[in-house]
Write an enzyme that holds these catalytic residues in place. Sequence first.
Site, short mmCIF file in Angstrom:
data_model
loop_
_atom_site.label_atom_id
_atom_site.label_comp_id
_atom_site.label_asym_id
_atom_site.label_seq_id
_atom_site.Cartn_x
_atom_site.Cartn_y
_atom_site.Cartn_z
CB THR A 125 -1.00 -0.01 1.45
OG1 THR A 125 -1.37 1.11 1.58
CG2 THR A 125 -0.32 -0.23 2.13
CG ASP A 126 -0.82 5.24 -1.20
OD1 ASP A 126 -1.56 4.44 -0.24
OD2 ASP A 126 -1.99 6.02 -1.75
CD GLU A 127 -3.10 3.61 4.65
OE1 GLU A 127 -3.04 3.36 5.68
OE2 GLU A 127 -4.16 3.90 4.09
CE1 TYR A 153 -3.08 -1.84 6.27
CE2 TYR A 153 -2.50 -0.01 5.68
CZ TYR A 153 -3.18 -1.40 5.39
OH TYR A 153 -2.89 -1.39 3.68
CE LYS A 157 0.30 -3.94 3.73
NZ LYS A 157 -0.12 -5.64 2.66
P1 NAD Z 1 -9.80 -6.55 3.19
O1 NAD Z 1 -10.14 -6.60 4.86
O2 NAD Z 1 -10.86 -6.38 2.33
O3 NAD Z 1 -9.77 -8.37 2.91
C1 NAD Z 1 -9.38 -8.68 3.44
C2 NAD Z 1 -8.91 -11.19 2.80
O4 NAD Z 1 -7.38 -11.42 4.34
C3 NAD Z 1 -10.40 -10.64 3.71
O5 NAD Z 1 -11.01 -12.21 2.79
C4 NAD Z 1 -9.51 -11.49 5.00
O6 NAD Z 1 -10.74 -12.48 5.14
C5 NAD Z 1 -8.20 -12.04 4.70
N1 NAD Z 1 -7.74 -12.81 5.41
C6 NAD Z 1 -7.58 -11.89 6.59
N2 NAD Z 1 -6.70 -12.44 7.62
C7 NAD Z 1 -5.82 -13.15 7.52
C8 NAD Z 1 -5.54 -13.83 7.27
N3 NAD Z 1 -4.45 -14.31 9.33
N4 NAD Z 1 -5.51 -15.81 6.39
C9 NAD Z 1 -6.06 -15.81 5.77
N5 NAD Z 1 -6.71 -14.73 5.21
C10 NAD Z 1 -7.20 -14.37 5.77
O7 NAD Z 1 -8.59 -5.80 2.40
P2 NAD Z 1 -9.07 -5.19 1.06
O8 NAD Z 1 -8.70 -3.96 1.33
O9 NAD Z 1 -9.59 -6.16 -0.06
O10 NAD Z 1 -7.74 -5.17 0.76
C11 NAD Z 1 -6.15 -6.27 0.33
C12 NAD Z 1 -4.89 -6.22 0.15
O11 NAD Z 1 -4.92 -4.95 -0.20
C13 NAD Z 1 -4.23 -5.68 2.04
O12 NAD Z 1 -2.61 -6.22 2.09
C14 NAD Z 1 -4.46 -4.24 1.48
O13 NAD Z 1 -2.69 -3.84 2.12
C15 NAD Z 1 -4.40 -4.09 0.03
N6 NAD Z 1 -4.77 -2.60 -0.28
C16 NAD Z 1 -6.14 -2.27 0.05
C17 NAD Z 1 -6.40 -1.02 -0.35
C18 NAD Z 1 -7.22 -0.38 -0.19
O14 NAD Z 1 -7.45 0.80 -0.49
N7 NAD Z 1 -8.38 -1.13 0.38
C19 NAD Z 1 -5.21 -0.73 -1.61
C20 NAD Z 1 -3.74 -0.56 -1.37
C21 NAD Z 1 -3.83 -1.93 -1.01
O1 DAU Z 2 -4.27 3.78 0.35
C1 DAU Z 2 -4.72 3.17 0.51
C2 DAU Z 2 -5.57 2.70 2.15
O2 DAU Z 2 -6.28 2.67 1.34
C3 DAU Z 2 -5.01 1.17 2.47
O3 DAU Z 2 -3.94 0.43 2.01
C4 DAU Z 2 -6.18 0.75 3.25
O4 DAU Z 2 -6.28 -0.99 3.70
C5 DAU Z 2 -7.55 0.87 3.07
O5 DAU Z 2 -8.33 0.95 4.57
C6 DAU Z 2 -7.73 2.48 2.77
O6 DAU Z 2 -7.19 2.89 4.05
P1 DAU Z 2 -7.47 4.87 4.27
O7 DAU Z 2 -6.95 5.11 6.48
O8 DAU Z 2 -6.97 5.95 3.23
O9 DAU Z 2 -9.27 4.75 3.84
P2 DAU Z 2 -10.24 4.39 4.53
O10 DAU Z 2 -11.94 3.84 3.97
O11 DAU Z 2 -10.49 3.86 5.94
O12 DAU Z 2 -10.53 6.33 4.85
C7 DAU Z 2 -10.70 7.22 3.44
C8 DAU Z 2 -10.19 8.60 4.52
O13 DAU Z 2 -11.49 8.95 4.77
C9 DAU Z 2 -9.49 9.18 5.07
O14 DAU Z 2 -8.92 9.98 5.31
C10 DAU Z 2 -10.13 8.69 7.06
C11 DAU Z 2 -11.72 9.11 6.08
N1 DAU Z 2 -12.96 8.65 6.65
C12 DAU Z 2 -12.37 7.36 7.03
C13 DAU Z 2 -14.03 6.91 8.25
C14 DAU Z 2 -14.49 5.41 7.75
C15 DAU Z 2 -13.56 9.41 7.34
O15 DAU Z 2 -13.52 10.25 7.20
N2 DAU Z 2 -14.78 8.77 7.89
C16 DAU Z 2 -14.79 7.87 8.00
O16 DAU Z 2 -15.95 6.88 8.51
#
Ligand code: NAD
Ligand code: DAU
Length: 339
Positions: A125-127, A153, A157
């Site tokens: 992730t970019d985080e 988190y 990562k």
């Molecule tokens: P998500 O939380 O929707 O899904 C995570 C999945 O992993 C779930 O299905 C969960 O059951 C499974 N999981 C959790 N713990 C596990 C374990 N111990 N063993 C096996 N499976 C397990 O997450 P997402 O948003 O789909 O993100 C997927 C990946 O992409 C993550 O690694 C996250 O860091 C990365 N990522 C997410 C975003 C985003 O915007 N959502 C952006 C960049 C990178």
């Molecule tokens: O940048 C990639 C990341 O994006 C991934 O690595 C993470 O897994 C994914 O969850 C996401 O992280 P963020 O913290 O950016 O996403 P989130 O949807 O939780 O929040 C997006 C923005 O909105 C953040 O600035 C917090 C804000 N927010 C979030 C929630 C849930 C609110 O203002 N209100 C809310 O209720």
Amino acid sequence: MKILITGGAGFIGANFCEYELKHHPEDTYLCLDALTYAGNLASLEHVLHQPNFTFIRGDIADRDFVNALFEREKPDIVVNFAAESHVDRSVTDPEVFLRTNIMGTQALMDACRKHGVGRFHQVSTDEVYGDLPLDRPDLFFTEETPLHASSPYSASKASADLLVQAYARTFKLPVSITRCSNNYGPYHFPEKLIPLMITRALADQGLPVYGKGENVRDWLYVEDHCSAIDLVIRKGRAGEVYNVGGHNERRNIDVVKAILRELGKPETLITYVTDRPGHDMRYAIDPSKIHRELGWLPTTTFDEGIRRTVQWYLDNRGWWEAILAGEYQNYYAAMYGQR
Ligand code: NAD
Ligand code: DAU
């Protein structure tokens, strides 16, 4: 080729399974997922019964289980999506983030070493880069930006990324890493900003915006993330990191207002609430390396993506209403209980 996709029942993993089966039907897919609160077999409805797709329930941090699985299945490529992914949950309970995101990644890589897997791909992730200031729009994260995590988190990562690079250098494990910006689209769990706001607005509930809503995220439609990972695992150079993002920076408050406009709901639903501790200000990806080396470009604009996403949540009420009702947790037992 046999591809093991971990975390495939989560948001991006499920979209990736669909993408792969559509674009590479000649390959065989194993999906390994622990089905935590964020995993949902209903998200795999379009692939679950395909002959070249197998779902396995299991924990990536369970070393014996992972080893036995690799021994039996001998995957050619492993794509690791499995993670605890929600920043707010990592603030209240960091431990499981360390176990899954760090120890789980290590267990997978040890199995890859032992069984000679041809590519281990880490979905990062970019985080991991920390954040950028709002008053420097000229700054972007590149692959050379130092890791500088803010939340448990992102620290977990970043730790995993360091381990992946250490395994590449020390053990010559053929790895790759993608670091993507915020995704949105179908099957997004309704605890994250966009699906939370859509589902709450549909119920005429208040929309909790953290702080002043000025934090900026760089949004990418999930299918574009899937196409980037697909290119990297098949054509990307081993040992490399690739940033993934589409230059789609938006303030949170503007995202929420766009959703309200799309749904025809009033802005009076917006409620400003206490900020997230350690809240990152701005993320912005420089994706020029993946474009230059692999020709990747996103295809969905934010306006189009948000329209499609809102429509998906309108058309798939059953999916998210079951989650909100907790019913999805019974899905696995109903589906596999008698087997
Ligand atoms: P998500 O939380 O929707 O899904 C995570 C999945 O992993 C779930 O299905 C969960 O059951 C499974 N999981 C959790 N713990 C596990 C374990 N111990 N063993 C096996 N499976 C397990 O997450 P997402 O948003 O789909 O993100 C997927 C990946 O992409 C993550 O690694 C996250 O860091 C990365 N990522 C997410 C975003 C985003 O915007 N959502 C952006 C960049 C990178
Ligand atoms: O940048 C990639 C990341 O994006 C991934 O690595 C993470 O897994 C994914 O969850 C996401 O992280 P963020 O913290 O950016 O996403 P989130 O949807 O939780 O929040 C997006 C923005 O909105 C953040 O600035 C917090 C804000 N927010 C979030 C929630 C849930 C609110 O203002 N209100 C809310 O209720």
